[in-house]
Design an enzyme around this catalytic site. Structure first.
Site: not given
Ligand code: ARG
Length: 472
Positions: A37, A169-170, A291, A297, A299, A304, A331, A336
């Site tokens: 991560s 309205t509408h 454009s 144009k 825009n 948007e 957990y 993650q």
């Molecule tokens: N990178 C993990 C997360 O974002 C951290 C926690 C990981 N914990 C574990 N027991 N693998 O959730």
């Protein structure tokens, strides 16, 4: 990540390859990348280090670390933070996430003492703490940005309190309203979002550290001390819940999704109003683009885009809420996956708030066009009917009389006020010349003189009150 950083994890694997591990190397690399991560959670580094410094400080207070050990750890972490700030830190995918990257850098820097930092802690309570610390700061930043937009709306509303436009309205012209009043309707929507943001912050503001992996720790920790060091209002009361709970992130995304829905409604009106067909406002050149083919144009790209970006934030809410569904306590690695939707929600909100905050004060209001549309839309028809009620005509009959008058005006191609008194009296003999007062647009506006009404005086009073309500 720089190319050099992302190669960090492959160096060992190429070495393995040299040793002949031709089949395993690419698989390992993939799983490593699949489970890592750090590519996105490195964004949490400052809060990760903040949490670690507090944890080490608490451990020293509890007698688990010596003062010298704590000082080494705190100095080491501070130096690492400076290195990351300066863009000189080498992130490694092999080290999976921000937590292990920082911890291994600490041990590389200060030696074995670095390995003591993780005493009485798990990455499970660590990551929950990091996200809460980070999100709390982001909520404060978003709130400041929202306040800037809210003030811009009040300023414009105050300036345009006397500006009349057809309320719809509408999407059909309905009754005359003050443009300031319309802007204050936006203000109310966004002020509720501000309240929701502050309310969500209360649930973010709790400390998970001390929960360990799920069951707490055997060390004599002082969670209140850690909470105090990190400025948390309270601690998470149950160790399982502390590491399993992401309600606060879901709640934040739901506040964000609703905010984006509000932005999309504002955006839609800006797009409509700035069209040639409405011509009610003109957006500043700086917020529009042209454009490549059609030279004429201009825009309204910014509104948007804001309107379009509502989709991704609503999507992030769905992603998070689905991510959490059916997860057993405590957990799970699923969590993650909470970060990217959460990060993008914050970034999208920040971008849209900035875009609107900067755009709103530059809007050019075309008052004459608005008034013209109000006149053309028979928008004082209800006032005409109210007048008839006041002279004794039952409302249902009054409604029918005015309907007939509108039909007549359409046939003649004129406004209600252009119909002669004789003509009106053919429809209802009791009508007197005062009727023309009731048909006057500004009179119609001023007559709605109650709290929450569109009378310009009320709009100005509401603006004054609105300024107080932001700071309240
Ligand atoms: N990178 C993990 C997360 O974002 C951290 C926690 C990981 N914990 C574990 N027991 N693998 O959730």
């Amino acid at each position: 990540m720089s190319a050099r950083n992302s190669n960090h994890g492959t160096a060992d694997q190429s070495a393995e390859k040299l040793w002949g591990g031709r089949f395993e190397a690419p698989t390992n690399k993939f799983v490593e990348e699949f489970t890592a991560s750090v590519q996105f959670d490195q964004r949490l580094y400052a809060h990760d280090i903040q949490g670690s410094i507090a944890h080490a400080t608490m451990l020293e207070g509890a007698g688990v670390l010596t003062t010298a050990e704590r000082d080494l750890i705190v100095d080491g972490l501070t130096a690492i933070r400076a290195e990351i700030n300066a863009g000189q830190f080498e992130w490694s995918i092999a080290l999976e996430d921000v937590h292990m990257n920082v911890e291994s850098a600490l041990t590389a820097r200060i030696g074995d003492v670095g390995k003591k930092l993780h005493t009485a802690r798990s990455r499970n309570d660590q990551v929950a703490t990091d996200i809460r610390l980070w999100l709390r700061d982001e909520i404060d930043r978003l709130t400041r940005s929202l306040d800037h937009l809210l003030k811009g709306l009040i300023d414009l509303a105050e300036r345009e309190a006397d500006t009349v436009l057809p309320g719809f309205t509408h999407l059909q012209a309905a009754q005359p309203i003050s443009f300031g009043h319309h802007l204050l309707a936006w203000f109310e929507m966004l002020l509720r979002d501000r309240e929701r943001l502050q309310d969500c912050r209360k649930r973010v503001d709790a400390l998970p550290l001390g929960a360990g992996a799920l069951a707490g720790t055997t060390f004599p920790i002082n969670r209140d001390h850690t909470a105090e060091l990190l400025g948390f209002a309270r601690i998470c009361e149950n160790s399982l819940d502390a590491v399993a709970d992401r309600d606060f992130a879901i709640e934040f995304c739901s506040v964000g999704a609703l905010m984006m829905v509000h932005f999309s409604r504002m955006a839609e009106e800006m797009v409509l109003w700035s069209s040639q067909q409405f011509g009610f406002i003109e957006l500043d050149d700086a917020f529009c683009t042209g454009s490549s083919m059609m030279p004429q144009k201009k825009n309204p790209d910014v509104p948007e885009l804001v309107r379009g970006k509502s989709g991704r934030v609503v999507g992030h809410l769905i992603a998070l809420i689905t991510l959490m569904k059916s997860q057993p306590l405590a957990y799970n690695k699923d969590n993650q996956e909470d970060k990217e939707p959460l990060f993008d929600t914050v970034d999208t909100l920040a971008g849209c708030l900035r875009a609107f905050g900067d755009l709103v004060p530059t809007i050019t209001v075309k008052r004459e066009r608005m008034r013209e549309a109000t006149r053309a839309g028979f928008t004082t028809a209800t006032d005409f009917a109210d007048y008839l009620v006041r002279i004794g005509v039952p409302f249902r009959d009054a409604h029918a009389v005015v309907g007939a008058a509108v039909r007549r005006a359409i046939a003649l191609g004129c406004e209600l006020k252009d119909l002669s008194l004789a003509e009106l009296q053919q429809l209802e003999s009791r009508i007197g010349p005062e009727v023309y007062g009731a048909l006057d647009i500004d009179a119609a506006l001023a007559a709605r003189d109650h709290r929450g009404g569109t009378a310009p005086a009320r709009v100005r009073a509401a603006c004054l009150a609105a300024r107080q309500r932001i700071t309240a």
